[in-house]
Design an enzyme around this catalytic site. Structure first.
Site: not given
Length: 263
Positions: A65, A114, A137
């Site tokens: 991301a 992502g 993440e």
């Protein structure tokens, strides 16, 4: 027209390139929206039979991301962040997973966050020996949000997936191959030729049968065996009156190559 995603169609194969190399092909909202629009276009183009998805440059497939853009959404509140970021990313990976034309990831470098979730969602993946994967993440204080908590355990198994999800540590292409995240690892210079060869070996078959197999597998994975078998039966029923099935059977009996029409 936005150039954050590039499209090149040759030999019935669409090469789709994530094109933000200066940002390691990070997935900002513009890129995701452009990718979704191109998938809509490819879906209805009878001249395209398969998709190869890769990243621009030699460093990254996608680093994940776009954190500054995502951070701005978070600052605007939970509802905004879920709407603009989570739902957009989940819609992208779900679209790739359910696409009725085969999608092959050609992972040419970093596939973090992502980028790894795209690799999980697509039907097939080939990795360069220079690729690197991670589920980072956790280092941001959050879980993956583009489907990574669901698809990776289905590919790798619960314990192997949790180790990757909870540590956030990078892992090499050999590990990605071992856990079923990718189909093959090839020398970097052979990545796109290998992806094109795989696509060519698939698209010589009936596009209706290809789509039926993808749909049956994708939907059936999330169901019990009885429901999955019903989906399999439904996909066959769609094929039964088609030209392609009749042609395939006739060609088999006559010992000649079939000529499929996609009807």
């Amino acid at each position: 027209m936005s150039d954050v995603v590039l499209l090149d169609v040759r030999d019935r194969i669409a090469l789709v390139t994530l094109n933000r190399p200066q940002k390691l092909n990070a997935l900002n909202y513009e890129l995701i929206d452009r990718l979704m629009a191109l998938l809509d276009r490819i879906e209805v183009d009878a001249g395209v039979r398969a998709v190869i998805l890769t990243g621009a440059g030699d460093r990254a497939f996608s680093a994940g991301a776009d954190i500054p853009e995502f951070s701005a959404s978070v600052r605007r509140g939970t509802e905004t962040a879920v709407r603009d970021f989570v739902r957009r990313g989940q819609a992208m990976t779900s679209r790739l997973e359910a696409f009725r034309k085969p999608v092959i990831a050609a992972v040419n470098g970093i596939a973090f966050g992502g980028g790894c979730e795209i690799t999980e969602a697509v039907h097939l993946a080939i990795a360069s020996d220079k690729a690197m994967f991670a589920k980072p993440e956790i280092a941001l204080g959050m879980p993956p949000t583009f489907g990574g908590t669901q698809r990776l355990p289905r590919l790798a198994g619960r314990k192997r997936a949790l180790e990757l999800l909870l540590t956030g540590e990078p892992f090499a292409p050999a590990r990605a191959l071992e856990i079923g995240l990718v189909n093959r690892v090839v020398p970097h210079d052979e990545l796109l030729p290998a992806a094109r060869d795989l696509a060519a070996r698939i698209i010589r078959h009936s596009p209706l049968a290809i789509g039926g197999i993808i749909t049956a597998v994708t939907r059936g994975l999330n169901m019990g065996i009885a429901e999955g078998l019903q989906i399999e039966s439904e996909q066959f029923a769609r094929m039964a009156p088609s030209h392609d099935l009749g042609e395939g059977l006739a060609a088999w009996i006559a010992r000649r190559p079939p000529v499929y029409s996609g009807r």
